[in-house]
Scaffold this motif. Sequence first.
Motif, PDB file in Angstrom:
ATOM      1  N   THR A   1       7.127  10.574   2.573  1.00 58.48           N
ATOM      2  CA  THR A   1       5.705  10.862   2.763  1.00 58.48           C
ATOM      3  C   THR A   1       4.870  10.228   1.650  1.00 58.48           C
ATOM      4  O   THR A   1       5.371   9.997   0.542  1.00 58.48           O
ATOM      5  CB  THR A   1       5.447  12.378   2.763  1.00 58.48           C
ATOM      6  OG1 THR A   1       5.783  12.899   1.474  1.00 58.48           O
ATOM      7  CG2 THR A   1       6.259  13.082   3.845  1.00 58.48           C
ATOM      8  N   THR A   2       3.615   9.986   1.952  1.00 52.35           N
ATOM      9  CA  THR A   2       2.706   9.483   0.920  1.00 52.35           C
ATOM     10  C   THR A   2       2.529  10.542  -0.163  1.00 52.35           C
ATOM     11  O   THR A   2       2.360  10.218  -1.335  1.00 52.35           O
ATOM     12  CB  THR A   2       1.334   9.100   1.515  1.00 52.35           C
ATOM     13  OG1 THR A   2       0.790  10.228   2.195  1.00 52.35           O
ATOM     14  CG2 THR A   2       1.457   7.932   2.475  1.00 52.35           C
ATOM     15  N   ARG A   3       2.626  11.794   0.225  1.00 49.97           N
ATOM     16  CA  ARG A   3       2.525  12.894  -0.750  1.00 49.97           C
ATOM     17  C   ARG A   3       3.655  12.800  -1.780  1.00 49.97           C
ATOM     18  O   ARG A   3       3.431  13.016  -2.972  1.00 49.97           O
ATOM     19  CB  ARG A   3       2.571  14.226  -0.010  1.00 49.97           C
ATOM     20  CG  ARG A   3       2.358  15.403  -0.900  1.00 49.97           C
ATOM     21  CD  ARG A   3       2.267  16.676  -0.091  1.00 49.97           C
ATOM     22  NE  ARG A   3       2.019  17.792  -0.982  1.00 49.97           N
ATOM     23  CZ  ARG A   3       2.289  19.036  -0.693  1.00 49.97           C
ATOM     24  NH1 ARG A   3       2.801  19.334   0.477  1.00 49.97           N
ATOM     25  NH2 ARG A   3       2.047  19.978  -1.546  1.00 49.97           N
TER      26      ARG A   3
ATOM     27  N   ILE B   1       5.209  10.099  -2.706  1.00 47.02           N
ATOM     28  CA  ILE B   1       4.924   8.950  -3.574  1.00 47.02           C
ATOM     29  C   ILE B   1       3.873   9.335  -4.619  1.00 47.02           C
ATOM     30  O   ILE B   1       4.026   9.024  -5.808  1.00 47.02           O
ATOM     31  CB  ILE B   1       4.464   7.732  -2.741  1.00 47.02           C
ATOM     32  CG1 ILE B   1       5.609   7.250  -1.840  1.00 47.02           C
ATOM     33  CG2 ILE B   1       3.989   6.602  -3.654  1.00 47.02           C
ATOM     34  CD1 ILE B   1       5.222   6.187  -0.822  1.00 47.02           C
ATOM     35  N   ARG B   2       2.843  10.045  -4.196  1.00 47.82           N
ATOM     36  CA  ARG B   2       1.818  10.486  -5.154  1.00 47.82           C
ATOM     37  C   ARG B   2       2.411  11.439  -6.190  1.00 47.82           C
ATOM     38  O   ARG B   2       2.053  11.389  -7.368  1.00 47.82           O
ATOM     39  CB  ARG B   2       0.637  11.136  -4.420  1.00 47.82           C
ATOM     40  CG  ARG B   2      -0.272  10.114  -3.735  1.00 47.82           C
ATOM     41  CD  ARG B   2      -1.562  10.736  -3.234  1.00 47.82           C
ATOM     42  NE  ARG B   2      -1.366  11.735  -2.202  1.00 47.82           N
ATOM     43  CZ  ARG B   2      -1.282  11.469  -0.900  1.00 47.82           C
ATOM     44  NH1 ARG B   2      -1.382  10.238  -0.460  1.00 47.82           N
ATOM     45  NH2 ARG B   2      -1.097  12.442  -0.035  1.00 47.82           N
TER      46      ARG B   2
ATOM     47  N   TYR C   1       0.870  -1.136  -4.980  1.00 50.50           N
ATOM     48  CA  TYR C   1       2.207  -1.035  -5.570  1.00 50.50           C
ATOM     49  C   TYR C   1       2.861  -2.409  -5.659  1.00 50.50           C
ATOM     50  O   TYR C   1       2.762  -3.212  -4.734  1.00 50.50           O
ATOM     51  CB  TYR C   1       3.082  -0.092  -4.737  1.00 50.50           C
ATOM     52  CG  TYR C   1       2.577   1.332  -4.773  1.00 50.50           C
ATOM     53  CD1 TYR C   1       3.019   2.204  -5.748  1.00 50.50           C
ATOM     54  CD2 TYR C   1       1.651   1.785  -3.858  1.00 50.50           C
ATOM     55  CE1 TYR C   1       2.548   3.512  -5.806  1.00 50.50           C
ATOM     56  CE2 TYR C   1       1.175   3.086  -3.896  1.00 50.50           C
ATOM     57  CZ  TYR C   1       1.623   3.939  -4.878  1.00 50.50           C
ATOM     58  OH  TYR C   1       1.154   5.222  -4.942  1.00 50.50           O
TER      59      TYR C   1
ATOM     60  N   SER D   1       0.881  -1.181   0.000  1.00 41.77           N
ATOM     61  CA  SER D   1       0.000   0.000   0.000  1.00 41.77           C
ATOM     62  C   SER D   1       0.915   1.227   0.000  1.00 41.77           C
ATOM     63  O   SER D   1       2.121   1.127   0.257  1.00 41.77           O
ATOM     64  CB  SER D   1      -0.886   0.005   1.246  1.00 41.77           C
ATOM     65  OG  SER D   1      -0.095   0.276   2.398  1.00 41.77           O
ATOM     66  N   ILE D   2       0.323   2.380  -0.251  1.00 43.24           N
ATOM     67  CA  ILE D   2       1.116   3.610  -0.254  1.00 43.24           C
ATOM     68  C   ILE D   2       1.717   3.862   1.130  1.00 43.24           C
ATOM     69  O   ILE D   2       2.862   4.292   1.250  1.00 43.24           O
ATOM     70  CB  ILE D   2       0.277   4.813  -0.756  1.00 43.24           C
ATOM     71  CG1 ILE D   2       1.193   5.996  -1.082  1.00 43.24           C
ATOM     72  CG2 ILE D   2      -0.818   5.166   0.221  1.00 43.24           C
ATOM     73  CD1 ILE D   2       0.497   7.106  -1.855  1.00 43.24           C
ATOM     74  N   SER D   3       0.967   3.527   2.182  1.00 41.39           N
ATOM     75  CA  SER D   3       1.491   3.750   3.536  1.00 41.39           C
ATOM     76  C   SER D   3       2.598   2.751   3.864  1.00 41.39           C
ATOM     77  O   SER D   3       3.554   3.095   4.566  1.00 41.39           O
ATOM     78  CB  SER D   3       0.384   3.721   4.582  1.00 41.39           C
ATOM     79  OG  SER D   3      -0.347   2.533   4.494  1.00 41.39           O
TER      80      SER D   3
ATOM     81  N   ALA E   1       5.669   4.210   2.127  1.00 41.80           N
ATOM     82  CA  ALA E   1       6.083   5.435   2.815  1.00 41.80           C
ATOM     83  C   ALA E   1       6.817   5.106   4.109  1.00 41.80           C
ATOM     84  O   ALA E   1       7.882   5.662   4.386  1.00 41.80           O
ATOM     85  CB  ALA E   1       4.860   6.314   3.097  1.00 41.80           C
ATOM     86  N   ARG E   2       6.256   4.183   4.868  1.00 43.56           N
ATOM     87  CA  ARG E   2       6.859   3.795   6.147  1.00 43.56           C
ATOM     88  C   ARG E   2       8.207   3.103   5.906  1.00 43.56           C
ATOM     89  O   ARG E   2       9.211   3.429   6.525  1.00 43.56           O
ATOM     90  CB  ARG E   2       5.886   2.873   6.893  1.00 43.56           C
ATOM     91  CG  ARG E   2       6.243   2.568   8.310  1.00 43.56           C
ATOM     92  CD  ARG E   2       5.144   1.799   9.070  1.00 43.56           C
ATOM     93  NE  ARG E   2       4.358   0.860   8.276  1.00 43.56           N
ATOM     94  CZ  ARG E   2       3.122   1.084   7.820  1.00 43.56           C
ATOM     95  NH1 ARG E   2       2.510   2.226   8.075  1.00 43.56           N
ATOM     96  NH2 ARG E   2       2.477   0.170   7.115  1.00 43.56           N
TER      97      ARG E   2
END
Length: 132
Positions: free
Chosen positions: A18-20, A22-23, A42, A7-9, A12-13
């Motif tokens: 940040t997820t931002r 990645i976006r 992903y 997942s995006i989180s 990010a982790r």
Amino acid sequence: MSSQTYSISDLARELDITTRAIRFYEEQGLLSPERRGQERIYSPRDKVSLKLILRGKRIGFSLAECRELIELYDPTGGNQKQLQTMLNKIAERREQLEQQMLDIEQMKLELDTAQERCMQALEFTIKSQQVV
């Protein structure tokens, strides 16, 4: 290649971003996750691409250079072309840094000269005021 997804989180982790961010890389066309409704899924390839982007940023590559390297990624072909391109880009970056270091040294010499001239002019001004 593993069928694991992220997942995006998760990304990010795991990559400490940040997820931002990645976006943003997704908006730039550097990542292309699957979509399940609103959720981004992903792949391991996306994770490798993201690691390459982050490494590229740390050593001063542009997003266009990162994109070029990502497009050359071929886990089945041994990545020879990608690796050779990366080596060429590293050599170019090293050359740029060497030139920047020379430019900085030259600028420091010019600052030293300007500082010395200002100090001499100030000293001259103070002495002339004392004479009067």
